[in-house]
Design a protein around this motif. Structure first.
Motif, PDB file in Angstrom:
ATOM      1  N   LEU A 189       0.823  -1.209   0.000  1.00 23.00           N
ATOM      2  CA  LEU A 189       0.000   0.000   0.000  1.00 23.00           C
ATOM      3  C   LEU A 189       0.857   1.260   0.000  1.00 23.00           C
ATOM      4  O   LEU A 189       0.631   2.187  -0.799  1.00 23.00           O
ATOM      5  CB  LEU A 189      -0.923  -0.009   1.220  1.00 23.00           C
ATOM      6  CG  LEU A 189      -1.812   1.226   1.402  1.00 23.00           C
ATOM      7  CD1 LEU A 189      -2.749   1.395   0.220  1.00 23.00           C
ATOM      8  CD2 LEU A 189      -2.607   1.129   2.704  1.00 23.00           C
ATOM      9  N   TRP A 190       1.868   1.322   0.861  1.00 24.58           N
ATOM     10  CA  TRP A 190       2.720   2.507   0.920  1.00 24.58           C
ATOM     11  C   TRP A 190       3.536   2.682  -0.367  1.00 24.58           C
ATOM     12  O   TRP A 190       3.783   3.817  -0.801  1.00 24.58           O
ATOM     13  CB  TRP A 190       3.643   2.432   2.140  1.00 24.58           C
ATOM     14  CG  TRP A 190       2.986   2.995   3.357  1.00 24.58           C
ATOM     15  CD1 TRP A 190       2.489   2.312   4.421  1.00 24.58           C
ATOM     16  CD2 TRP A 190       2.713   4.381   3.603  1.00 24.58           C
ATOM     17  NE1 TRP A 190       1.934   3.173   5.325  1.00 24.58           N
ATOM     18  CE2 TRP A 190       2.050   4.457   4.858  1.00 24.58           C
ATOM     19  CE3 TRP A 190       2.964   5.555   2.909  1.00 24.58           C
ATOM     20  CZ2 TRP A 190       1.651   5.662   5.417  1.00 24.58           C
ATOM     21  CZ3 TRP A 190       2.548   6.755   3.468  1.00 24.58           C
ATOM     22  CH2 TRP A 190       1.913   6.802   4.700  1.00 24.58           C
ATOM     23  N   SER A 191       3.934   1.587  -0.969  1.00 18.75           N
ATOM     24  CA  SER A 191       4.667   1.689  -2.238  1.00 18.75           C
ATOM     25  C   SER A 191       3.780   2.265  -3.328  1.00 18.75           C
ATOM     26  O   SER A 191       4.215   3.107  -4.129  1.00 18.75           O
ATOM     27  CB  SER A 191       5.193   0.309  -2.653  1.00 18.75           C
ATOM     28  OG  SER A 191       6.130  -0.179  -1.721  1.00 18.75           O
ATOM     29  N   PHE A 192       2.517   1.841  -3.380  1.00 15.99           N
ATOM     30  CA  PHE A 192       1.576   2.405  -4.340  1.00 15.99           C
ATOM     31  C   PHE A 192       1.344   3.890  -4.081  1.00 15.99           C
ATOM     32  O   PHE A 192       1.281   4.694  -5.019  1.00 15.99           O
ATOM     33  CB  PHE A 192       0.240   1.659  -4.278  1.00 15.99           C
ATOM     34  CG  PHE A 192       0.162   0.478  -5.184  1.00 15.99           C
ATOM     35  CD1 PHE A 192       0.369   0.606  -6.545  1.00 15.99           C
ATOM     36  CD2 PHE A 192      -0.138  -0.777  -4.685  1.00 15.99           C
ATOM     37  CE1 PHE A 192       0.290  -0.485  -7.396  1.00 15.99           C
ATOM     38  CE2 PHE A 192      -0.222  -1.876  -5.519  1.00 15.99           C
ATOM     39  CZ  PHE A 192      -0.013  -1.733  -6.875  1.00 15.99           C
ATOM     40  N   ARG A 214       4.471   5.842  -5.128  1.00 16.65           N
ATOM     41  CA  ARG A 214       4.610   5.856  -6.587  1.00 16.65           C
ATOM     42  C   ARG A 214       3.596   6.808  -7.207  1.00 16.65           C
ATOM     43  O   ARG A 214       3.914   7.571  -8.128  1.00 16.65           O
ATOM     44  CB  ARG A 214       4.429   4.445  -7.140  1.00 16.65           C
ATOM     45  CG  ARG A 214       4.827   4.301  -8.604  1.00 16.65           C
ATOM     46  CD  ARG A 214       4.771   2.866  -9.043  1.00 16.65           C
ATOM     47  NE  ARG A 214       3.403   2.418  -9.216  1.00 16.65           N
ATOM     48  CZ  ARG A 214       2.900   1.972 -10.385  1.00 16.65           C
ATOM     49  NH1 ARG A 214       3.664   1.927 -11.451  1.00 16.65           N
ATOM     50  NH2 ARG A 214       1.659   1.568 -10.469  1.00 16.65           N
ATOM     51  N   GLY A 215       2.363   6.792  -6.719  1.00 16.72           N
ATOM     52  CA  GLY A 215       1.351   7.690  -7.249  1.00 16.72           C
ATOM     53  C   GLY A 215       1.672   9.147  -6.994  1.00 16.72           C
ATOM     54  O   GLY A 215       1.508  10.001  -7.877  1.00 16.72           O
ATOM     55  N   PHE A 268      10.055   7.377  -7.154  1.00 20.30           N
ATOM     56  CA  PHE A 268       9.376   6.602  -8.186  1.00 20.30           C
ATOM     57  C   PHE A 268      10.140   5.319  -8.485  1.00 20.30           C
ATOM     58  O   PHE A 268       9.551   4.228  -8.565  1.00 20.30           O
ATOM     59  CB  PHE A 268       9.228   7.451  -9.446  1.00 20.30           C
ATOM     60  CG  PHE A 268       8.514   6.762 -10.573  1.00 20.30           C
ATOM     61  CD1 PHE A 268       7.367   6.035 -10.347  1.00 20.30           C
ATOM     62  CD2 PHE A 268       9.008   6.862 -11.868  1.00 20.30           C
ATOM     63  CE1 PHE A 268       6.692   5.411 -11.392  1.00 20.30           C
ATOM     64  CE2 PHE A 268       8.353   6.238 -12.920  1.00 20.30           C
ATOM     65  CZ  PHE A 268       7.192   5.511 -12.685  1.00 20.30           C
ATOM     66  N   GLY A 269      11.456   5.412  -8.634  1.00 22.44           N
ATOM     67  CA  GLY A 269      12.255   4.242  -8.933  1.00 22.44           C
ATOM     68  C   GLY A 269      12.258   3.225  -7.805  1.00 22.44           C
ATOM     69  O   GLY A 269      12.052   2.024  -8.023  1.00 22.44           O
ATOM     70  N   VAL A 270      12.467   3.693  -6.578  1.00 24.90           N
ATOM     71  CA  VAL A 270      12.537   2.783  -5.427  1.00 24.90           C
ATOM     72  C   VAL A 270      11.185   2.111  -5.177  1.00 24.90           C
ATOM     73  O   VAL A 270      11.117   0.892  -4.954  1.00 24.90           O
ATOM     74  CB  VAL A 270      13.001   3.540  -4.168  1.00 24.90           C
ATOM     75  CG1 VAL A 270      12.865   2.660  -2.929  1.00 24.90           C
ATOM     76  CG2 VAL A 270      14.443   3.986  -4.330  1.00 24.90           C
ATOM     77  N   SER A 271      10.103   2.885  -5.204  1.00 22.21           N
ATOM     78  CA  SER A 271       8.781   2.302  -4.961  1.00 22.21           C
ATOM     79  C   SER A 271       8.421   1.283  -6.036  1.00 22.21           C
ATOM     80  O   SER A 271       7.772   0.260  -5.742  1.00 22.21           O
ATOM     81  CB  SER A 271       7.718   3.399  -4.888  1.00 22.21           C
ATOM     82  OG  SER A 271       7.673   4.155  -6.083  1.00 22.21           O
ATOM     83  N   SER A 272       8.840   1.521  -7.275  1.00 26.50           N
ATOM     84  CA  SER A 272       8.569   0.562  -8.351  1.00 26.50           C
ATOM     85  C   SER A 272       9.336  -0.741  -8.129  1.00 26.50           C
ATOM     86  O   SER A 272       8.785  -1.838  -8.316  1.00 26.50           O
ATOM     87  CB  SER A 272       8.946   1.171  -9.705  1.00 26.50           C
ATOM     88  OG  SER A 272       8.164   2.304 -10.007  1.00 26.50           O
TER      89      SER A 272
END
Length: 349
Positions: A88-91, A94-95, A117-121
């Motif tokens: 959830l936190w990664s989404f 990223r958003g 953006f890169g790390v969350s992806s």
């Protein structure tokens, strides 16, 4: 009826993996494929206005899961609570990075959100791979019908396992490389100039590495759950999925060797769809395999909703599906062709 809903659940997973998979893969690569701020914004522009729509299929998966298999969803979500919070936190991150990264023309601002953006992806790719590994390996379900999992225990694949072990980590690495290869094939299709050239080189190298890792993970799966291969050989749905994956592999190979970028990307989509379809056909009907004993496993039939509810829901599901596909077709019609470098100057969606 249960078989139909299991198929629909698998369809939502495949659509999410294929569609949002190229966004996740491109995001994981965008600090490599893009060397300058303008090139990185070009990659963001290549993801277009569809990135949030692709995540709708994850919501469709959750809704279908809750409606058709409520017992299994309740058990799985409680057991994977910590991992789900990370997803959830990664989404969310990223958003946010996609939405706000291009609003301020400042180097520090854009560099920070490019990094996020890169790390969350990458984290999303790893987590989804680990989740797939857990589904195949199994979870420590006991006689109570519940389980809890820490990140790791003894790092083995039997007994009281954790989220991470040598097998689930292997699947996570394989999935991460697979999605980045998928993202590279997409960027090769949608970009021009230096970003296109780097993406082309990355696509060829990453798909070669994906093939090697696939052989490794396949051998490991034989050790962890050898029965899956026997089930795959007996099920026509698995044969169809294997045929799709093989056809996709041919299109990918021939497309990467030449200028057929669309063919390579279509092959990339087919490979992912075929692999997931084959895995789903092999595990059915067991949806939560117990590493403590087969008698504790939960099947699709044992965890499904009442038959009347499944029949009623089957009326509205195709209607929603047609509406979603129609919207996707309309938007994609306006997003054809390659993204030009100038399009990424202040790209935000």
């Amino acid at each position: 009826m249960v078989e139909v809903w299991f198929g629909l659940l698998g369809l939502t997973v495949i659509l999410f993996a294929v569609l949002d998979g190229w966004n996740i893969g491109a995001g994981a690569l965008h600090l490599i494929a893009g060397r300058t701020a303008s090139e990185r914004r070009e990659i963001v522009a290549a993801l277009g206005p569809m990135w949030s729509w692709h995540e709708v299929w994850l919501l469709a998966f959750g809704g279908t899961f809750l409606m058709a298999f409520p017992v299994i969803m309740a058990t799985a979500f409680a057991g994977f609570y910590l991992a789900l919070w990370l997803v959830l936190w990664s989404f969310i991150l990223r958003g946010i990075s996609l939405e706000v990264g291009g609003h301020i023309d400042d180097h520090l601002w854009q560099s920070w959100w490019n990094f996020v953006f890169g790390v969350s992806s990458v984290v999303l790719a790893v987590l989804f791979g680990a989740a797939l590994g857990n589904v195949i390996r199994g979870v420590p379900l006991d006689g109570t019908g519940k389980f809890t999992m820490s990140f790791f225990t003894h790092f083995g694949v039997r007994g009281r396992v954790g989220i991470l072990d040598w097998y689930t980590l292997s699947v996570a690495v394989f999935t991460t490389v697979l999605l980045t290869a998928h993202g590279a094939a997409y960027l090769r299709l949608k970009t021009t100039g230096p970003v296109h050239d780097r993406s082309e080189r990355l696509a060829r190298r990453l798909w070669a590495l994906t093939f090697v890792l696939f052989l490794v993970v396949s051998a490991e799966t034989w050790i962890v759950r050898p029965a899956l291969y026997g089930a795959m050989l007996q099920r026509p749905a698995a044969w169809l999925a294997i045929a799709v994956a093989l056809a996709g592999g041919w299109a990918l190979l021939t497309g990467l060797r030449g200028p057929a970028e669309a063919r390579a990307f279509a092959g990339s989509c087919a490979v992912i769809a075929g692999l997931l379809g084959g895995a789903a056909a092999a595990v059915f009907p067991v949806m939560l395999h117990s590493t403590l004993g087969e008698e504790h496993s939960i099947t699709a039939h044992g965890g499904a909703a009442a038959r009347h509810g499944l029949a009623v829901a089957l009326v509205w599901w195709p209607i929603a599906f047609v509406l979603a596909i129609t919207y996707f077709t309309i938007v994609m019609r306006n997003f054809r062709g390659k993204v030009q470098p100038a399009d990424g100057a202040h790209a935000h969606y």
